[in-house]
Design an enzyme around this catalytic site. Structure first.
Site, PDB file in Angstrom:
ATOM      1  N   ARG A 164       0.823  -1.232   0.000  1.00 53.33           N
ATOM      2  CA  ARG A 164       0.000   0.000   0.000  1.00 53.33           C
ATOM      3  C   ARG A 164       0.849   1.271   0.000  1.00 53.33           C
ATOM      4  O   ARG A 164       0.484   2.278   0.615  1.00 53.33           O
ATOM      5  CB  ARG A 164      -0.963   0.029   1.185  1.00 53.33           C
ATOM      6  CG  ARG A 164      -1.969  -1.074   1.197  1.00 53.33           C
ATOM      7  CD  ARG A 164      -2.929  -0.999   0.014  1.00 53.33           C
ATOM      8  NE  ARG A 164      -3.872  -2.085   0.077  1.00 53.33           N
ATOM      9  CZ  ARG A 164      -3.650  -3.298  -0.432  1.00 53.33           C
ATOM     10  NH1 ARG A 164      -2.517  -3.558  -1.083  1.00 53.33           N
ATOM     11  NH2 ARG A 164      -4.551  -4.248  -0.331  1.00 53.33           N
ATOM     12  N   SER A 237     -10.783   0.052   3.104  1.00 53.05           N
ATOM     13  CA  SER A 237     -10.012  -0.168   4.343  1.00 53.05           C
ATOM     14  C   SER A 237      -9.461   1.160   4.843  1.00 53.05           C
ATOM     15  O   SER A 237      -8.748   1.846   4.109  1.00 53.05           O
ATOM     16  CB  SER A 237      -8.835  -1.105   4.079  1.00 53.05           C
ATOM     17  OG  SER A 237      -9.310  -2.305   3.564  1.00 53.05           O
ATOM     18  N   GLU A 332      -4.543   3.802   5.995  1.00 54.30           N
ATOM     19  CA  GLU A 332      -4.318   3.595   4.558  1.00 54.30           C
ATOM     20  C   GLU A 332      -4.866   4.819   3.798  1.00 54.30           C
ATOM     21  O   GLU A 332      -4.330   5.220   2.775  1.00 54.30           O
ATOM     22  CB  GLU A 332      -5.051   2.318   4.134  1.00 54.30           C
ATOM     23  CG  GLU A 332      -4.868   1.969   2.678  1.00 54.30           C
ATOM     24  CD  GLU A 332      -5.546   0.650   2.288  1.00 54.30           C
ATOM     25  OE1 GLU A 332      -5.375  -0.367   2.964  1.00 54.30           O
ATOM     26  OE2 GLU A 332      -6.248   0.680   1.268  1.00 54.30           O
TER      27      GLU A 332
END
Ligand SMILES: Cc1cc2nc3c(=O)[nH]c(=O)nc-3n(C[C@H](O)[C@H](O)[C@H](O)COP(=O)(O)OP(=O)(O)OC[C@H]3O[C@@H](n4cnc5c(N)ncnc54)[C@H](O)[C@@H]3O)c2cc1C
Length: 336
Positions: A164, A237, A332
């Site tokens: 990520r 998320s 995130e």
């Protein structure tokens, strides 16, 4: 290029937050970059390039220029018997591009179907799902490098992709991604190790599974498990899965035998959703914000939440996970 003033960003962020941009413009062609430069937009810190706003939490109005990427076009640049290379403009819709490739039976991105994204934002956090990451198929990324005012082409290695993350996330505000080049396989190469995908494909009872079958199955699973941004505001998320050493994992496993983890080469990734659930947050709702009842990693806006409300909930969750497991959750989502 038309620059509008005081534009609502509600249609441009998947949380559906009611914030404004001081200035707003569409990047429709490359020469628009020169116009932005003439306006001295890049001489300040107050600019933000956005795709569809699926990974941004606006905690206040944006006091600068929001540049909405609308660059379009897909071009085949090389083809061999086994592979195909495509250069895709940053404003193209990611899922539409995945389907386009799957229909042509080009393999490599089918597991990433239905991730809400523009093509240009996809390398920023190296989007991933169901055992695949975009870095596996990206060969180069073309961008405008703001500090040097140059157009650059970064190799896969220079993109510094990680879990990520990438150079574009690490050096936020330095690059405007203009196009991404992918190399896909013309030979069927499927990654169906994930239990959900495997079971759904077996139920199809097809003789030979194609990229499009996988994309369709992934789409159905995602529709079942994740909120539709048009119905319930979220950014997918909210937190990353924390990565811990093997020794730390063993000690957690002794204490919590049911802990969910994914073993990696040198360390172990823990399921942040499980940690959050153990702290009692699953399905929690307070006023207009909450934790999605099917997946604790997702924070949702029930309609009239502010970015500050969502941030406050995120902080409470982080503090409780820290208290129970002594693990620091990292976000995130890009918080602005
Ligand atoms: C329901 C839901 C499910 C999701 N599922 C997943 C998932 O499975 N896997 C996953 O990895 N992500 C997932 N996400 C997160 C999101 O889909 C990705 O981060 C996606 O890449 C965001 O695309 P976007 O175009 O909306 O980018 P934006 O949200 O507009 O931007 C995200 C970041 O990238 C920067 N950026 C955008 N465009 C450019 C550009 N052209 N050049 C430079 N920087 C740029 C922005 O400044 C910002 O920092 C999900 C989100 C939602 C809402």
């Amino acid at each position: 290029m038309i620059v509008q003033e005081h534009v609502s960003l509600k249609p441009y962020n998947s949380f559906g937050l009611d914030v404004n941009a001081c200035y707003f413009c569409e990047l429709q062609e490359r020469r628009d970059i020169a116009l932005l430069q003439e306006r001295k937009v890049f001489d300040t810190e107050s600019y933000l390039i956005i795709g569809e706003g699926n990974n941004i939490l606006f905690t206040k109005d944006f006091e600068g220029y929001v540049i909405h990427n609308q660059l379009r076009g897909i071009e085949i640049i090389e083809e061999t018997t086994d592979t195909i290379s495509l250069k895709v403009a940053a404003g193209e819709d990611w899922h539409a591009f995945v389907l386009y490739c799957c229909e042509k039976e080009w393999y490599g991105i089918e597991n990433l179907a239905y991730i809400p994204s523009t093509v240009g934002a996809a390398p920023v956090q190296n989007i991933g799902a169901y055992g695949t990451e975009i870095k596996n198929t990206v060969t180069t990324v073309e961008a405008y490098h703001i500090p040097t005012r140059e157009f650059v082409t970064l190799t896969q290695e220079q993109c510094k992709f990680g879990y990520r993350t990438s150079v574009f996330k690490d050096c936020a505000k330095q690059y405007i991604i203009l196009s991404v080049t992918f190399q896909l396989s013309k030979i069927p190469q499927l990654n169906t190790t994930y239990k959900d995908i495997n079971e759904a494909l077996r139920a199809l009872d097809s003789q030979s599974t194609k990229a499009l079958d996988v994309a369709n199955v992934v789409t159905q699973i995602r529709k079942r498990k994740l909120p539709e941004p048009s119905e319930l505001g979220s950014a997918g998320s909210f937190f990353k899965n924390p990565v811990v050493s093997k020794a730390r994992y063993e000690s957690l496993k002794n204490q919590y035998p049911a802990i969910i983890s994914y073993s990696q080469e040198n360390d172990v990734k823990l399921a942040a959703g499980w940690l959050i659930e153990q702290c009692g947050w699953k399905g929690y709702r307070q006023g207009e914000v909450g934790v999605y009842d099917k997946q604790s990693l997702i924070l949702v806006n029930y309609g009239h939440a502010t970015g500050q409300d969502i941030l406050a909930l995120a902080r409470k969750i982080t503090a409780s996970v820290q208290q129970k497991f002594e693990i620091d959750l990292q976000t995130e989502v890009n918080i602005l």
